[in-house]
Design an enzyme around this catalytic site. Structure first.
Site, PDB file in Angstrom:
ATOM      1  N   LYS A  12       0.815  -1.220   0.000  1.00 52.70           N
ATOM      2  CA  LYS A  12       0.000   0.000   0.000  1.00 52.70           C
ATOM      3  C   LYS A  12       0.849   1.270   0.000  1.00 52.70           C
ATOM      4  CE  LYS A  12      -3.452  -0.449  -0.545  1.00 52.70           C
ATOM      5  NZ  LYS A  12      -4.052  -0.770  -1.869  1.00 52.70           N
ATOM      6  N   ARG A  68       2.089  -0.619  -7.330  1.00 54.10           N
ATOM      7  CA  ARG A  68       1.451  -0.824  -8.636  1.00 54.10           C
ATOM      8  C   ARG A  68       1.575   0.429  -9.506  1.00 54.10           C
ATOM      9  NH1 ARG A  68       0.934  -4.135 -12.384  1.00 54.10           N
ATOM     10  NH2 ARG A  68       0.670  -5.699 -10.729  1.00 54.10           N
ATOM     11  N   SER A 107      -4.634   2.739   4.702  1.00 52.62           N
ATOM     12  CA  SER A 107      -4.797   2.175   3.369  1.00 52.62           C
ATOM     13  C   SER A 107      -4.751   0.649   3.416  1.00 52.62           C
ATOM     14  CB  SER A 107      -3.699   2.703   2.444  1.00 52.62           C
ATOM     15  OG  SER A 107      -3.932   2.327   1.117  1.00 52.62           O
TER      16      SER A 107
END
Length: 315
Positions: free
Chosen positions: A72, A76, A163
């Site tokens: 988190k 990505r 998150s």
């Protein structure tokens, strides 16, 4: 001629096993070398070398760069942005080779098989955010390649905790399964629950110490995840320099999507954004509880700044 071709194939795909650092105690070193012999044995027994060579001259190979974390933190987004560079070939999925025993025992050839086809001038890359906080991973990566370049993307530890919870919460909601409120995880007997795994993952100082036992700081580039969200191009420029890549990614490759509230990518006229699961709103948390989180991370953050010789704009 056939023997020559087979020899060339073996040279391309056969990974180089490097010994552990002398600083590791002899017992651990012997155990590590034993593991590597087993991995090499599994690799040499495989008969799928031909599957790693493509007729266009590309091949599967061990990664030269790994995004090791943090969960988190924006891994990505970082991978998608770096994929804009023509000299990057990235594995699409998280491989979990070094932290999952069922995968690691399959050997290095299995790991190679998870990589994308790439050309000699390209850098093969994979990202598995769990690597950063897994105690066994640094030594395993070092034993595979002590010259590995590592990318670590971090964000405000308190925000990362929220998150982290949000991701698990939505995963349960999609399966129509109930999930406790974040307060039930953060508070225990009226105090901050420091045993909560999400909090442990944000203790960057602790985990970074483990990596620095095997890799010097100049082999680990830390990406500021908070800045990457607000203004991605400068952070990506720094990564290009760290990886010794020619500057190919430009500011024009990024555009702010007002609807989504974050930057998306533009490549050769094609626009794309991260998955809708990215950028989800965090749960509302009592201000006093947030203050407890900030206070708890104050000292670990200070130690981390001293360890890496950098400061970050965290609470």
């Amino acid at each position: 001629m056939a023997a020559f071709l087979l020899g060339a194939v073996l040279l391309i795909v056969q990974p180089q096993i490097v010994p552990s650092r002398p600083a590791i105690n002899s017992k651990a070193e012997t155990s590590s070398q034993s593991v590597q012999r087993e991995l090499l044995k599994k690799t040499s027994q495989k008969n799928d070398f031909k599957e790693n060579i493509h007729s266009n001259g590309s091949c599967r190979q061990l990664p030269q760069t790994i995004i090791i974390g943090v969960r988190k933190g924006g891994t990505r987004a970082l991978l998608e942005m770096l994929s804009l560079h023509p000299d990057i070939a990235a594995a699409e999925s998280e491989v979990h080779f070094f932290d999952w025993e069922d995968h690691y025992k399959n050997g290095l050839q299995w790991y190679i098989n998870q990589m994308p086809f790439s050309y000699p001038h390209q850098i093969t890359m994979e990202k598995t955010p769990a690597y950063f906080t897994s105690p066994k991973v640094p030594e395993r990566v070092y034993n595979m390649n002590q010259s590995m370049r590592l990318l670590l993307i971090l964000r405000d530890p308190s925000e990362r905790v929220l998150s982290d919870y949000t991701q698990v919460f939505y995963n349960h909601m999609q399966k129509h399964k109930p999930y406790p409120s974040i307060e039930q995880f953060l508070i225990k007997d009226g105090e901050l629950n420091v045993d909560y795994k999400a909090i442990n993952r944000s203790l960057y100082y602790v985990h970074m110490q483990n990596w620095l036992k095997y890799f010097p700081l100049d082999r680990i580039h830390i990406v500021d995840g908070d800045k990457l969200i607000k203004d991605p191009f400068p952070e990506i420029e720094k990564v290009e320099r760290f990886l010794k890549l020619s500057p190919q990614i430009n500011a024009s490759n990024f555009y702010f999507n007002k609807t989504k509230g974050f930057y998306c990518l533009r490549d050769s006229g094609r626009e794309r954004c991260l998955h809708e699961s990215k950028g989800r709103a965090h749960p509302q948390v009592d201000t006093r509880l947030l203050e407890k989180l900030h206070e708890y991370f104050h000292e670990p953050n200070k130690k981390f700044f001293e360890l890496v010789g950098r400061t970050f704009d965290w609470h």
